[in-house]
Design a protein around this motif. Structure first.
Motif, mmCIF file in Angstrom:
data_model
loop_
_atom_site.group_PDB
_atom_site.id
_atom_site.type_symbol
_atom_site.label_atom_id
_atom_site.label_comp_id
_atom_site.label_asym_id
_atom_site.label_seq_id
_atom_site.Cartn_x
_atom_site.Cartn_y
_atom_site.Cartn_z
ATOM 1 N N LEU A 56 36.344 6.892 5.583
ATOM 2 C CA LEU A 56 36.483 8.136 4.831
ATOM 3 C C LEU A 56 37.744 8.904 5.214
ATOM 4 C CD1 LEU A 56 32.809 9.482 4.769
ATOM 5 C CD2 LEU A 56 34.140 8.594 2.847
ATOM 6 N N ILE A 57 38.225 8.719 6.438
ATOM 7 C CA ILE A 57 39.396 9.485 6.865
ATOM 8 C C ILE A 57 40.690 8.893 6.321
ATOM 9 C CG2 ILE A 57 38.280 10.249 8.983
ATOM 10 C CD1 ILE A 57 39.981 8.135 10.451
ATOM 11 N N GLU A 58 40.681 7.664 5.874
ATOM 12 C CA GLU A 58 41.897 7.008 5.398
ATOM 13 C C GLU A 58 41.860 6.677 3.910
ATOM 14 O OE1 GLU A 58 42.293 3.572 7.810
ATOM 15 O OE2 GLU A 58 42.779 4.684 9.648
ATOM 16 N N LYS A 59 40.687 6.452 3.366
ATOM 17 C CA LYS A 59 40.570 6.024 1.978
ATOM 18 C C LYS A 59 40.775 7.208 1.040
ATOM 19 C CE LYS A 59 37.443 3.671 -1.208
ATOM 20 N NZ LYS A 59 36.087 3.073 -1.372
ATOM 21 N N PRO A 60 41.831 7.190 0.222
ATOM 22 C CA PRO A 60 42.029 8.309 -0.717
ATOM 23 C C PRO A 60 41.031 8.248 -1.866
ATOM 24 C CG PRO A 60 43.722 6.652 -1.026
ATOM 25 C CD PRO A 60 42.921 6.205 0.154
ATOM 26 N N ASN A 61 40.676 9.417 -2.358
ATOM 27 C CA ASN A 61 39.758 9.546 -3.490
ATOM 28 C C ASN A 61 40.358 10.615 -4.412
ATOM 29 O OD1 ASN A 61 37.688 9.759 -5.310
ATOM 30 N ND2 ASN A 61 36.146 10.430 -3.829
ATOM 31 N N PHE A 62 41.165 10.160 -5.351
ATOM 32 C CA PHE A 62 41.924 11.098 -6.171
ATOM 33 C C PHE A 62 41.041 11.910 -7.110
ATOM 34 C CE2 PHE A 62 45.072 7.845 -5.010
ATOM 35 C CZ PHE A 62 46.008 8.666 -4.399
ATOM 36 N N GLU A 73 29.396 16.837 -5.394
ATOM 37 C CA GLU A 73 29.633 15.871 -6.466
ATOM 38 C C GLU A 73 29.974 14.483 -5.923
ATOM 39 O OE1 GLU A 73 32.661 17.385 -8.968
ATOM 40 O OE2 GLU A 73 31.557 19.186 -9.572
ATOM 41 N N GLN A 74 30.653 14.427 -4.799
ATOM 42 C CA GLN A 74 31.052 13.155 -4.202
ATOM 43 C C GLN A 74 30.202 12.782 -2.993
ATOM 44 O OE1 GLN A 74 33.409 11.168 -5.519
ATOM 45 N NE2 GLN A 74 33.763 12.636 -7.183
ATOM 46 N N GLY A 75 29.142 13.509 -2.746
ATOM 47 C CA GLY A 75 28.270 13.224 -1.623
ATOM 48 C C GLY A 75 28.400 14.262 -0.517
ATOM 49 N N PHE A 76 27.517 14.132 0.480
ATOM 50 C CA PHE A 76 27.469 15.122 1.557
ATOM 51 C C PHE A 76 28.730 15.080 2.409
ATOM 52 C CE2 PHE A 76 26.358 16.489 5.869
ATOM 53 C CZ PHE A 76 25.829 17.743 5.599
ATOM 54 N N ALA A 77 29.418 13.953 2.452
ATOM 55 C CA ALA A 77 30.629 13.851 3.264
ATOM 56 C C ALA A 77 31.696 14.828 2.806
ATOM 57 C CB ALA A 77 31.173 12.422 3.226
ATOM 58 N N TYR A 78 31.604 15.319 1.576
ATOM 59 C CA TYR A 78 32.601 16.244 1.023
ATOM 60 C C TYR A 78 32.073 17.671 0.982
ATOM 61 C CZ TYR A 78 35.183 12.103 -0.363
ATOM 62 O OH TYR A 78 35.881 10.908 -0.347
ATOM 63 N N LEU A 89 37.203 16.232 4.416
ATOM 64 C CA LEU A 89 37.595 17.096 5.524
ATOM 65 C C LEU A 89 36.583 17.038 6.658
ATOM 66 C CD1 LEU A 89 38.985 20.292 3.760
ATOM 67 C CD2 LEU A 89 40.259 18.554 5.017
ATOM 68 N N LEU A 90 35.305 16.859 6.333
ATOM 69 C CA LEU A 90 34.290 16.735 7.381
ATOM 70 C C LEU A 90 34.565 15.520 8.252
ATOM 71 C CD1 LEU A 90 31.635 17.611 8.690
ATOM 72 C CD2 LEU A 90 30.429 16.270 6.949
ATOM 73 N N ALA A 91 34.881 14.392 7.632
ATOM 74 C CA ALA A 91 35.174 13.179 8.396
ATOM 75 C C ALA A 91 36.434 13.353 9.235
ATOM 76 C CB ALA A 91 35.324 11.994 7.444
ATOM 77 N N ARG A 92 37.433 13.995 8.683
ATOM 78 C CA ARG A 92 38.679 14.184 9.418
ATOM 79 C C ARG A 92 38.511 15.185 10.564
ATOM 80 N NH1 ARG A 92 43.141 11.992 7.274
ATOM 81 N NH2 ARG A 92 44.552 13.563 8.137
ATOM 82 N N LEU A 93 37.632 16.165 10.394
ATOM 83 C CA LEU A 93 37.343 17.080 11.493
ATOM 84 C C LEU A 93 36.684 16.351 12.663
ATOM 85 C CD1 LEU A 93 36.037 20.296 9.695
ATOM 86 C CD2 LEU A 93 38.162 20.044 10.977
#
Length: 309
Positions: A56-62, A73-78, A89-93
């Motif tokens: 999730l920290i590297e894969k872009p999702n435009f 809309e894109q799941g709890f990770a967002y 941002l949650l994954a990157r944090l």
């Protein structure tokens, strides 16, 4: 009755400094408890989180580019939103916490060990060696720490080892001077004089008798200094002299998001908030520990506990 009256105070003394006693006193302070719980969550996320978030920290999702926070809309990770490339941002944090805390931990440990060792030598030695160590410390302290870090990193190049090195160098004088002051006081105590009279060697005096009296003070200073190192690392990363892409820390995340404050403020807000809360929690918890570790101040915690009962 006499047996009970003699045993009960001893039992209380045995448990007064135990981990269970410390934890009970900590729970009596709501602010310190909240700070401790927050730091535990941050550490657990930093240790275990990167193994659970995948790419999730590297894969872009435009489709999620600059997605605002609290949108599922894109799941709890967002839940905290997405950056300009649609990355969570949650994954990157979580990954940024591992890098930020890892660098700060390495820098504090290096400066504590090196500064503590040199402080023991400078405090115990009465000759030219102790004076030489102190003069070198004065030279390091004559430079502003951030300016010294900028010069060293600009000369050596930004990298994780260089960042840890420069952060450790700028913090060594704090531990060195504190250790030296403690040693100068401890070496004049009666138990040290008794060990000298019994023929104890210099190494035994330093590591067996003097160092155990100094280590608790160094650990308390290390806990307080950890927050300062986190802020220093974040400042250097914000200026582009810290950890380099593709790796990142909270400071570099703030630097990335400063260009989008007008239309995507959350990109810089969340890592900035994590830096604020982490340093604040560290200061609160270290102040609590300083009160607890001082026998002359511990009565404040005991008194507060009795009042709440």
């Amino acid at each position: 009755m006499s047996t009970l009256s003699l045993q009960t105070p001893d039992a209380e003394k045995r448990t007064a400094s135990g981990p269970a006693r410390i934890f009970r006193l900590l729970l009596r302070d709501p602010l310190a408890t909240l700070a401790f719980a927050f730091l535990v969550v941050v550490v657990v996320c930093a240790v275990a989180g990167p193994f659970l978030i995948g790419d999730l920290i590297e894969k872009p999702n435009f489709r999620a580019r600059n997605m605002p926070p609290f949108s599922l809309e894109q799941g709890f990770a967002y839940i905290l939103g997405a950056d300009t490339l649609g990355r969570s941002l949650l994954a990157r944090l979580v990954v940024g916490a591992r890098n930020t805390l890892g660098i700060a931990t390495a820098a504090v440990l290096c400066s504590l060990v090196i500064g503590g060792t040199l402080g023991l030598i400078a405090g115990y030695s009465r000759g030219a060696l102790g004076n030489l160590i102190m003069r070198a410390t004065d030279i390091v302290m004559s430079f502003p720490s951030l300016l010294l870090a900028l010069v060293v990193l600009f000369s050596l190049g930004p990298s994780v080892p260089n960042l840890v090195l420069v952060l450790a160098i700028t913090r060594i004088p704090i531990y060195l001077r504190t250790t030296r002051a403690e040693v100068l006081e401890v070496r004049e105590r009666m138990f040290v004089n008794a060990a000298v009279a019994l023929g104890a060697s210099h190494s035994r005096l330093i590591f067996r008798h003097i160092a155990p009296m100094v280590i608790p003070t160094l650990l308390t200073i290390g806990a307080i200094d950890f927050a300062t190192v986190v802020l220093a690392e974040s400042s250097l990363s914000f200026l582009g002299l810290g950890i380099q892409s593709p790796q990142f820390t909270w400071g570099s995340m703030v630097a990335t998001g400063r260009g989008y404050l007008a239309n995507a403020w959350w990109v810089a807000f969340w890592p900035g908030l994590m830096i604020l809360l982490t340093t604040l929690s560290l200061n609160i918890l270290s102040n609590w520990w300083r009160t607890y570790s001082d026998p002359q101040q511990r009565w404040r915690l005991e008194l507060a506990r009795r009042h709440r009962k």
